[in-house]
Design an enzyme around this catalytic site. Structure first.
Site, PDB file in Angstrom:
ATOM      1  N   TYR A 227       0.701  -1.232   0.081  1.00 21.99           N
ATOM      2  CA  TYR A 227      -0.273   0.033  -0.021  1.00 21.99           C
ATOM      3  C   TYR A 227       0.988   1.271   0.058  1.00 21.99           C
ATOM      4  CZ  TYR A 227      -3.255   3.416   2.076  1.00 21.99           C
ATOM      5  OH  TYR A 227      -4.157   4.308   2.377  1.00 21.99           O
TER       6      TYR A 227
ATOM      7  N   LYS B 251       1.020   4.370  -2.822  1.00 21.58           N
ATOM      8  CA  LYS B 251       0.596   5.588  -2.312  1.00 21.58           C
ATOM      9  C   LYS B 251       1.880   6.314  -2.875  1.00 21.58           C
ATOM     10  CE  LYS B 251      -3.477   5.285  -0.738  1.00 21.58           C
ATOM     11  NZ  LYS B 251      -4.689   5.919  -1.551  1.00 21.58           N
TER      12      LYS B 251
END
Length: 279
Positions: A172, A176
């Site tokens: 993740y 990002k």
């Protein structure tokens, strides 16, 4: 000189009696503008939708189910899956056909569960990168290009403090960090076409995303607060305020910015001060 000083602070929204900043944002700030918000049914998405609508925007909500788009603040609704390219392309076509080129695009949708390196597999890496980076870029790119062709637009991406420093969730976080880079590419390459792109990086927000952790450890919020210089985590409305500011004409000279909204988490390590220097 004294007169100029008083005038400056009055126009800046500073209360001359208490010294506190006053909000002077118009309720019609976004009147006549269309804002597309992905992940519109989530905890943060709902706060962003409500704030944009409350300030006059016509808000178009996007999520992966009709049930998630029940908000009365939505003027239009679109269902698609960021893990399905055909579904994304159909969603883009539907948005442009029904709602036109948006004035504001808030890319909020995201998800993670692989919290440490030990939890990573080829499948979890692919899933989290596809959802949080590839799917986001695939959806945003045609809309951003349409904004540039028109000559105006404001794009805000919801990233994470995980993209700035390591707080777990490695796949993740990588996705990002890619979003942060993508936003800067839009800012640099399309700025002369009237498009601005900025990023908000929230710290922990008490939304439903924390439910699975709280189920395992009800004391986790108390432990979490030790890490934050403000002594608390941020709420969804605080993050939504940053999003609407960057989307607005108040931020007309701001593009390519990565803004943490994290109660001071990324400013430094408070437990080091407390436990080491203060011991």
């Amino acid at each position: 000189m004294l007169l100029n000083y008083i005038l400056f602070f009055s126009l800046s929204g500073i209360c001359l009696t208490c010294g506190r900043s006053k909000r002077v944002v118009s309720r019609a700030e976004f009147e006549g503008r269309t804002a597309v918000v992905t992940g519109a049914g989530g905890g943060l998405g709902s706060a962003i939708v409500a704030l944009l609508a409350g300030r006059g925007a016509r808000v178009v909500g996007c999520d992966q189910s009709e049930e998630a788009l029940a908000s009365p603040h939505l003027a239009s609704r679109h269902v698609f899956d960021l893990l399905d390219r055909a579904s994304i392309e159909a969603g883009i076509a539907a948005v442009l056909d029904r709602d036109g080129v948006p004035d504001i695009l808030v890319n909020n949708a995201g998800w993670t569960r692989a919290e440490t390196l030990d939890a990573l597999t080829a499948d979890t890496i692919e899933h989290e990168l596809d959802l949080n980076l590839t799917g986001v870029m695939t959806f945003a790119d045609p809309l951003v290009r349409a904004m540039a062709a028109r000559g105006s637009g404001s794009v805000v991406f919801i990233s994470s403090v995980n993209a700035i420093a390591h707080f777990g969730n490695p796949a993740y976080a990588a996705a990002k960090a890619g979003i942060n880079a993508y936003a800067k590419s839009i800012a640099v390459e399309l700025g002369r076409s009237g498009v601005r792109a900025n990023v908000v990086c929230p710290g922990s927000i008490r939304t439903a995303a924390w439910d699975h952790r709280l189920a395992k450890n009800p004391d986790i919020i108390g432990k979490l607060q030790r890490l934050y210089p403000l002594g608390r985590i941020v709420n969804a409305s605080e993050v939504a305020e940053a999003v609407t500011f960057l989307a607005s004409d108040r931020a007309s000279g701001i593009t390519g910015v990565v803004m943490p909204v994290d109660a001071g988490l990324t400013a430094g390590c408070l437990p080091f001060i407390d436990d080491i220097l203060g011991a």
